[in-house]
Structure formats: C-alpha cells, structure tokens
Design a protein around this motif. Sequence first.
Motif, mmCIF file in Angstrom:
data_model
loop_
_atom_site.group_PDB
_atom_site.id
_atom_site.type_symbol
_atom_site.label_atom_id
_atom_site.label_comp_id
_atom_site.label_asym_id
_atom_site.label_seq_id
_atom_site.Cartn_x
_atom_site.Cartn_y
_atom_site.Cartn_z
ATOM 1 N N GLU A 296 0.762 -1.205 -0.025
ATOM 2 C CA GLU A 296 0.098 0.059 -0.163
ATOM 3 C C GLU A 296 0.914 1.373 -0.088
ATOM 4 O OE1 GLU A 296 -3.179 2.229 2.957
ATOM 5 O OE2 GLU A 296 -2.723 0.155 3.265
ATOM 6 N N ASN A 297 1.872 1.166 0.714
ATOM 7 C CA ASN A 297 2.908 2.251 0.754
ATOM 8 C C ASN A 297 4.197 2.062 0.403
ATOM 9 O OD1 ASN A 297 0.625 4.315 2.210
ATOM 10 N ND2 ASN A 297 0.678 2.464 3.832
ATOM 11 N N TYR A 298 4.847 3.031 -0.056
ATOM 12 C CA TYR A 298 6.342 2.970 -0.237
ATOM 13 C C TYR A 298 6.957 4.012 0.583
ATOM 14 C CZ TYR A 298 10.733 3.742 -2.573
ATOM 15 O OH TYR A 298 12.312 3.975 -2.774
ATOM 16 N N TRP A 299 8.262 3.292 1.125
ATOM 17 C CA TRP A 299 9.364 4.296 1.763
ATOM 18 C C TRP A 299 10.333 4.017 1.290
ATOM 19 C CZ3 TRP A 299 13.807 2.724 3.605
ATOM 20 C CH2 TRP A 299 14.419 3.519 4.903
ATOM 21 N N GLY A 300 11.094 5.299 0.927
ATOM 22 C CA GLY A 300 12.569 5.010 0.626
ATOM 23 C C GLY A 300 13.105 6.351 -0.250
ATOM 24 N N ALA A 301 13.466 6.239 -1.454
ATOM 25 C CA ALA A 301 14.168 7.115 -2.260
ATOM 26 C C ALA A 301 13.047 8.154 -2.520
ATOM 27 C CB ALA A 301 14.799 6.528 -3.383
ATOM 28 N N GLN A 302 13.683 9.293 -2.871
ATOM 29 C CA GLN A 302 12.889 10.579 -3.075
ATOM 30 C C GLN A 302 12.897 10.822 -4.803
ATOM 31 O OE1 GLN A 302 11.186 12.134 -0.945
ATOM 32 N NE2 GLN A 302 11.717 10.505 0.238
ATOM 33 N N VAL B 280 14.105 6.304 -9.281
ATOM 34 C CA VAL B 280 14.661 5.482 -8.366
ATOM 35 C C VAL B 280 13.408 4.696 -7.658
ATOM 36 C CG1 VAL B 280 16.032 4.966 -6.380
ATOM 37 C CG2 VAL B 280 16.951 6.669 -7.829
ATOM 38 N N ILE B 281 12.518 5.462 -7.366
ATOM 39 C CA ILE B 281 11.230 4.956 -6.859
ATOM 40 C C ILE B 281 10.569 4.006 -7.838
ATOM 41 C CG2 ILE B 281 8.754 5.442 -6.131
ATOM 42 C CD1 ILE B 281 9.893 8.280 -5.313
ATOM 43 N N GLU B 282 10.632 4.251 -9.065
ATOM 44 C CA GLU B 282 9.866 3.615 -9.994
ATOM 45 C C GLU B 282 10.861 2.139 -10.152
ATOM 46 O OE1 GLU B 282 9.859 5.595 -13.773
ATOM 47 O OE2 GLU B 282 8.324 7.016 -12.909
ATOM 48 N N GLU B 283 12.191 2.139 -10.228
ATOM 49 C CA GLU B 283 13.084 1.077 -10.218
ATOM 50 C C GLU B 283 12.864 0.157 -9.002
ATOM 51 O OE1 GLU B 283 17.135 2.102 -10.526
ATOM 52 O OE2 GLU B 283 16.985 3.467 -12.203
ATOM 53 N N HIS B 284 12.630 0.771 -7.838
ATOM 54 C CA HIS B 284 12.526 0.244 -6.621
ATOM 55 C C HIS B 284 11.157 -0.575 -6.530
ATOM 56 C CE1 HIS B 284 15.353 2.324 -3.639
ATOM 57 N NE2 HIS B 284 15.924 1.696 -4.659
ATOM 58 N N LEU B 285 9.984 0.150 -7.091
ATOM 59 C CA LEU B 285 8.542 -0.420 -7.089
ATOM 60 C C LEU B 285 8.555 -1.539 -8.019
ATOM 61 C CD1 LEU B 285 6.472 2.581 -6.350
ATOM 62 C CD2 LEU B 285 6.793 0.646 -4.747
ATOM 63 N N ALA B 286 9.115 -1.614 -9.302
ATOM 64 C CA ALA B 286 9.020 -2.690 -10.179
ATOM 65 C C ALA B 286 9.721 -3.865 -9.602
ATOM 66 C CB ALA B 286 10.043 -2.104 -11.434
ATOM 67 N N ILE B 287 10.534 -3.885 -8.758
ATOM 68 C CA ILE B 287 11.080 -5.135 -7.965
ATOM 69 C C ILE B 287 10.387 -5.418 -6.870
ATOM 70 C CG2 ILE B 287 13.043 -6.281 -6.743
ATOM 71 C CD1 ILE B 287 14.742 -4.306 -8.580
#
Length: 139
Positions: A97-103, A107-114
């Motif tokens: 539901e929620n993402y925490w991390g990069a700004q 980078v957010i897109e790369e992280h969320l893809a994985i």
Amino acid sequence: MIREDRFLISRKPYAIDLDSLQVGARTKSGHYWAMVNAVWFRRHSKGYGDDRRIITVACIGTLRNLQDDKPADARGFLAAYTDGRYGGDCQGRWDGENYWGAQKPEVIEEHLAILRSMLANYPAIPEGYDGWWTFQPAR
C-alpha cells in the motif's frame, strides 16, 4: 553468510545480486569496504491498538561489510561476512500500500518494479537474484 535452499522468514534471509559486488579502496587500517545489492522480506507491525496487525514487507538495499581481504567475487564476500547484527541497509520498502525510501522518481520506479513483484510472488526469489542467504547458522 550461509546459503539455504528454502525460505524461512524467521531466519531473516536475503536474496543477493551476485553481479553487484563493489569493493572500495584499502582503508588506513588495511581493510576493504565491500557491498552487494540485496532484497529481502520482513514482518512489520502496522496500525495501532485494535487495528494493529503484522504484515509482510518487501525491502531493497545493500549488505555492506568491512573485510580483512579484498573479496574476488560476491560469493567470497558473502563467505567472509559473518556478523549480521546490523542487517541490510534498506533503501526502499513496499508493504502493498505504501512505499518508503528514495525521493527521486526514477529510483522509486526502479524499486517498485522489483518490490511489487516480490510481494505479489512471496516468497519467490526475484529474477537476477540468488537466495536465500542468512547469517543464522544451520539448525
């Protein structure tokens, strides 16, 4: 670290990108900082009071360690990495539901893809990673 064939979240395993080893220059003390990219699952508490529940989250980040000898490859780095008390350096976390991390959006897109794929396919090892690696000795 020890490689295991089966996934047990209680053993706090990591999946490692074996092609991601980075080794820094020799320090003044004669050691080498080294790190690899990793992903992992953890359990977290969400909510408060009667709404509190335990959820599984997917994490992405690095495992880094000061090593006596310069590791030749990621497996050598992992074999010499025996002190896991600090765990991984989490750079992004997804709980469904929620993402925490990069700004940075890219980078957010790369992280969320994985991370989205990881959580959807729990507890499968993501493509491009080797697992499961743990600091805990075999039982």
